[in-house]
Design an enzyme around this catalytic site. Structure first.
Site, PDB file in Angstrom:
ATOM      1  N   LYS A  15       0.808  -1.387  -0.199  1.00 15.66           N
ATOM      2  CA  LYS A  15      -0.017  -0.273   0.151  1.00 15.66           C
ATOM      3  C   LYS A  15       1.007   1.081   0.144  1.00 15.66           C
ATOM      4  O   LYS A  15       0.360   3.049  -1.072  1.00 15.66           O
ATOM      5  CB  LYS A  15      -0.853  -0.044   1.221  1.00 15.66           C
ATOM      6  CG  LYS A  15      -1.833  -1.099   1.681  1.00 15.66           C
ATOM      7  CD  LYS A  15      -3.144  -1.486   2.810  1.00 15.66           C
ATOM      8  CE  LYS A  15      -2.163  -0.359   3.749  1.00 15.66           C
ATOM      9  NZ  LYS A  15      -1.580  -2.154   4.379  1.00 15.66           N
ATOM     10  N   LYS A  37      -1.580   8.703   7.196  1.00  9.87           N
ATOM     11  CA  LYS A  37      -1.732   7.674   7.398  1.00  9.87           C
ATOM     12  C   LYS A  37      -2.506   8.440   8.747  1.00  9.87           C
ATOM     13  O   LYS A  37      -1.717   8.260   9.164  1.00  9.87           O
ATOM     14  CB  LYS A  37      -0.271   6.478   7.491  1.00  9.87           C
ATOM     15  CG  LYS A  37       0.115   5.767   8.472  1.00  9.87           C
ATOM     16  CD  LYS A  37       0.020   4.587   6.969  1.00  9.87           C
ATOM     17  CE  LYS A  37      -0.279   3.433   8.310  1.00  9.87           C
ATOM     18  NZ  LYS A  37      -0.101   2.003   7.538  1.00  9.87           N
ATOM     19  N   SER A 113      -4.617   0.812   8.343  1.00  6.45           N
ATOM     20  CA  SER A 113      -3.508  -0.281   8.625  1.00  6.45           C
ATOM     21  C   SER A 113      -3.850  -1.681   8.263  1.00  6.45           C
ATOM     22  O   SER A 113      -4.435  -2.108   8.848  1.00  6.45           O
ATOM     23  CB  SER A 113      -3.420   0.645  10.034  1.00  6.45           C
ATOM     24  OG  SER A 113      -3.347   1.892  10.340  1.00  6.45           O
ATOM     25  N   GLU A 203       6.401  -4.769  -9.736  1.00  5.02           N
ATOM     26  CA  GLU A 203       7.607  -4.959  -9.200  1.00  5.02           C
ATOM     27  C   GLU A 203       8.951  -4.114  -9.218  1.00  5.02           C
ATOM     28  O   GLU A 203       9.399  -5.470 -10.377  1.00  5.02           O
ATOM     29  CB  GLU A 203       7.052  -6.421  -8.503  1.00  5.02           C
ATOM     30  CG  GLU A 203       8.815  -5.244  -6.862  1.00  5.02           C
ATOM     31  CD  GLU A 203       8.370  -7.105  -5.951  1.00  5.02           C
ATOM     32  OE1 GLU A 203       8.749  -7.088  -4.794  1.00  5.02           O
ATOM     33  OE2 GLU A 203       8.385  -8.293  -6.359  1.00  5.02           O
TER      34      GLU A 203
END
Length: 225
Positions: A15, A37, A113, A203
């Site tokens: 994330k 966050k 989270s 990735e």
């Protein structure tokens, strides 16, 4: 649209990397996006939020910007981390910080989270309740690899049961040479979850920022925005 809530099927699904690249791509395009966050568990040795530190690679906070509201030392579930430090997570405080960022910026990209079922206070108040209190549509980050059909379908079903407004899936860490199973996953996920797969993120050390802008544009399409 004041913001997006980025959640995941589990911890370490990517994330933070996704949000960092998304913020970079949007700001490059002229959209004043800010990462946020609300709750971070597992502070660095220097006592900082590792996710906020990652955001700072592409985002320099302005005066009054709050990149993380609650920071705990223990790398455990938020409800337990808060309890270990004698603290109670107060949703109103998160809503105040979000409201400030919303007023000061074009777009707030909120990172949850861990996975979506993580409790923030107790079994009655967790990530779904926070998403609904913020009134934000959600993006679900899932792993592209084996097992994602089960994890992602269960997560989407759980979110639906909590009346969470998930609008799409992003498959992270998509391999350069996917197996036949991985190639088939996006199509099947759309059928099992009823959600569009908005992007397949490889990735890589150097993210293709145009890909993130495309994912964001496709996300807006799902909102009819």
């Amino acid at each position: 649209m004041p913001g997006i809530f980025v959640t995941g099927t589990h911890s370490n699904v990517g994330k933070t990397s996704f949000i960092t690249a998304l913020v970079a791509s949007l700001r490059e395009k002229g959209i004043d996006a800010v990462p946020y966050k609300p709750v971070q568990c597992g502070a660095t040795e220097a006592g900082t939020s590792p996710d906020a530190d990652r955001y700072r690679e592409v985002y320099e906070p302005g005066l009054g910007d709050v990149l993380c509201t609650y920071l705990f030392k223990s790398k455990v579930s938020p409800h337990l981390a808060a309890s270990l430090e004698g603290t109670l997570i107060e949703p109103d405080r998160i809503l105040r910080d979000f409201s400030y960022l919303e007023k000061m910026h074009d777009l707030v990209i909120v990172e949850g989270s861990g996975g979506i079922a993580v409790p923030l206070i107790d079994e009655q108040y967790g990530t779904p309740e926070l998403m609904n209190d913020l009134g934000l549509p959600g993006l679900l980050i899932a792993d592209a690899d084996i097992g994602t059909l089960n994890q992602t379908t269960i997560t989407a079903s759980y979110a639906r049961g909590k009346n969470v407004d998930l609008r799409g899936i992003v498959l992270n860490r998509y391999p350069e040479f996917p197996s036949i199973g991985i190639r088939h996953n996006p199509e099947m996920l759309e059928r099992t979850t009823g959600l569009p797969v908005l992007g397949k993120v490889p990735e890589t050390e150097e993210p293709d920022l145009s890909l993130y802008r495309t994912i964001y544009s496709d996300f807006l399409e799902t909102l009819k925005y």
